[in-house]
Design an enzyme around this catalytic site. Structure first.
Site, short mmCIF file in Angstrom:
data_model
loop_
_atom_site.label_atom_id
_atom_site.label_comp_id
_atom_site.label_asym_id
_atom_site.label_seq_id
_atom_site.Cartn_x
_atom_site.Cartn_y
_atom_site.Cartn_z
N HIS A 1 -24.26 -9.77 2.30
CA HIS A 1 -23.24 -9.47 1.82
C HIS A 1 -22.34 -8.71 2.62
CE1 HIS A 1 -20.53 -7.59 -1.07
NE2 HIS A 1 -20.82 -8.36 -2.13
N ASP B 1 -31.29 -4.33 0.74
CA ASP B 1 -30.09 -4.43 -0.40
C ASP B 1 -30.64 -5.21 -1.59
OD1 ASP B 1 -28.14 -5.58 -1.67
OD2 ASP B 1 -26.85 -6.23 -0.11
N GLN C 1 -29.16 -7.99 -5.82
CA GLN C 1 -29.42 -8.90 -6.68
C GLN C 1 -30.91 -9.10 -7.10
OE1 GLN C 1 -27.28 -11.19 -7.91
NE2 GLN C 1 -25.38 -10.54 -6.62
N LYS D 1 -25.43 -4.47 -12.53
CA LYS D 1 -26.21 -5.87 -12.28
C LYS D 1 -27.47 -5.74 -13.16
CE LYS D 1 -24.23 -6.92 -7.73
NZ LYS D 1 -22.94 -7.82 -7.95
N CYS E 1 -18.08 -12.92 -1.26
CA CYS E 1 -18.37 -11.83 -0.18
C CYS E 1 -19.36 -12.26 0.88
CB CYS E 1 -18.43 -10.75 -0.79
SG CYS E 1 -17.18 -9.99 -2.05
N1 C6P Z 1 -22.18 -9.00 -5.14
C1 C6P Z 1 -21.36 -11.07 -6.33
O1 C6P Z 1 -20.69 -11.82 -7.19
P1 C6P Z 1 -21.42 -3.50 -5.51
O2 C6P Z 1 -20.19 -4.22 -5.42
O3 C6P Z 1 -21.22 -2.35 -4.71
O4 C6P Z 1 -21.91 -3.23 -6.92
O5 C6P Z 1 -22.41 -4.50 -4.64
C2 C6P Z 1 -22.24 -5.03 -3.59
C3 C6P Z 1 -23.12 -6.02 -3.20
C4 C6P Z 1 -24.18 -5.90 -2.52
N2 C6P Z 1 -25.02 -6.72 -2.16
C5 C6P Z 1 -25.16 -7.83 -2.75
C6 C6P Z 1 -26.41 -8.98 -2.35
C7 C6P Z 1 -24.43 -8.20 -3.64
O6 C6P Z 1 -24.70 -9.40 -4.81
C8 C6P Z 1 -23.21 -7.33 -3.96
C9 C6P Z 1 -22.24 -7.59 -5.09
C10 C6P Z 1 -21.39 -9.71 -6.43
O7 C6P Z 1 -22.24 -11.54 -5.79
C11 C6P Z 1 -20.00 -9.30 -6.33
S1 C6P Z 1 -19.18 -9.56 -4.60
#
Ligand code: C6P
Length: 414
Positions: A130, A208, A211, A234, A372
């Site tokens: 991401h 990370d 997910q 999430k 992203c």
């Molecule tokens: N992905 C998606 O629709 P935040 O925004 O900080 O809570 O998470 C960022 C992030 C980082 N790593 C991974 C693997 C992610 O999936 C995400 C967030 C969302 O896939 C919003 S872009």
């Protein structure tokens, strides 16, 4: 995955009924929410817990001797303990509250670079990261004169461990990698990567887990992760709050990321001394309601049998994948053997945004675009995908409604 067991449909209905927002209508249709990869809906217990904080003991933490402040502090600190238990961290002070996954990665990238990165050093990233797990490292490397090496992925969205071995040199300091890809659903073999490649070479890892925490039971000690980050929103918790886990010895070595209240022991114009872990990394008033809400989300997660839930999610993924494969011109992105309930696809040359818009008119929420993860889109030479991501509260009727609407949209757009 084999169908080893499945949740009683009545129990699944009971779980779904905890989520008030799943009962709404969108454009005159009952909402089918398949955008769980972006954020999950919130159960009543989480909403009520946040409401209770603001209504009955709203106050700041770690500061006052008065009743309200002590109550808020106790509640907040008990979330740290529950989070520690939830991901099986060895020590409570290894749990740092952040604003979310992005914030956690920025914290580590900044402080790790300050302590460990020198000119010419190398950080390895996979193509499937991401943007949140790319840009902070680019910024850190730019500051320190270090380099990013790319661990290329395979056509099916998996990673070849031999490629990682070939990338490693005496300059490699850290691998930053997603546990599960948000765009492809790939589950990466973190434990194997750490045990067989990183540990013997003295290389650190940041995982990370944005997910992964919603779809797998994470045990940070078993994974032997140095750093593990995730977001509350999430896993059915509120937005604006997340967790950074770090091994105590490593966190102790890192300098603070931000300065301010709570992260200090003593301040004077002659010099300042920093607080102990975890407060050293928690400058300023935290997101108290958010953290307390995260605690309720963890309690919610603990109150269901997640082995069976994950089986249910896998069943939904197989059910949907089989139907998608029947559609002429359908192309699935992410077909690794180990996969979470994320289905990314395109239909012939129809733009994903057009499909997403028609699905929305029919009450179906999916995500479209690059998610992203532009380097993944660059790899497949596409502008984006349609992504349906399933959570525990989804069911086969949701999948059926989704395909009914997808067929309609293809007809309209062809
Ligand atoms: N992905 C998606 O629709 P935040 O925004 O900080 O809570 O998470 C960022 C992030 C980082 N790593 C991974 C693997 C992610 O999936 C995400 C967030 C969302 O896939 C919003 S872009």
């Amino acid at each position: 995955m084999e169908n080893v067991a499945s949740y009683n449909p009545k129990t699944l209905l009971e779980l779904r009924n905890q989520f008030p927002n799943l009962n709404i209508k969108v454009n005159g249709y009952p909402l089918i929410y398949l955008d769980n990869g972006a954020t999950a809906q919130k159960p009543k217990s989480v909403i009520d817990t946040i409401d209770e904080y603001y209504k009955t003991y709203n106050s700041n933490v770690h500061r006052g001797v008065h009743f309200l402040s002590q109550k808020a502090t106790d509640r907040l600190e008990s979330v740290r303990k529950r989070t520690q238990a939830y991901i099986n961290a060895e020590n409570e002070e290894e749990i740092i509250f952040t604003k979310g996954t992005t914030d956690g990665i920025n914290l580590v990238a900044f402080s790790y670079a300050e302590r460990f990165l020198q000119e010419g050093d190398e950080i390895i990233l996979t193509r499937m990261e991401h943007h949140s797990n790319i840009v902070p490292w680019q910024m850190a490397c730019e500051r320190k004169g270090a380099k990013i090496r790319l661990w290329e992925m395979e056509e099916d969205g998996s990673l070849d461990l031999e490629k990682l071995e070939r990338l490693i040199s005496s300059k490699t300091r850290l691998l930053a990698i997603c546990h599960i890809s948000n765009a492809l659903g790939t589950i990466n073999p973190i434990k194997e990567i750490v045990e067989s490649i990183l540990k013997p070479n003295g290389i650190h890892i940041l995982v990370d887990g944005a997910q992964a925490v919603p779809h797998t039971r994470v045990n940070v000690q078993d994974l032997a992760a140095d750093f593990y980050v995730f977001s509350s929103h999430k896993i059915f918790g509120p937005t604006g709050v997340g967790v950074l886990y770090g091994k105590k010895d490593l966190l102790n070595e890192l300098p603070p990321y931000q300065g301010g209240g709570d992260m200090i022991k003593d301040v004077s114009f002659e010099g300042t001394t920093y607080n102990e872990l975890p407060h050293k990394f928690e400058a300023g008033t935290p997101n108290i309601a958010g953290i307390i809400g995260l605690g309720a989300a963890i309690d919610f997660m603990n109150s269901w049998d997640w082995e069976l839930i994950h089986q249910h999610e896998d069943d939904l993924l197989s059910y949907a994948t089989d139907q998608l494969k029947e559609i002429q011109g359908a192309k699935i992105y992410g077909e690794a053997k180990q996969k979470a309930s994320i289905l990314s696809f395109n239909i012939a040359d129809i733009h994903p945004y057009d499909i997403g818009s028609i699905l929305d008119q029919l009450g179906i929420a999916v995500r479209t675009g690059h998610h992203c993860t532009q380097p993944i889109m660059e790899y497949y030479k596409i502008p984006g995908t349609v992504r349906a991501s399933f959570a525990a509260y989804n069911n086969k009727e949701d999948v059926d409604r989704f395909f009914e609407a997808l067929h309609k949209s293809i007809k309209m757009l062809s």
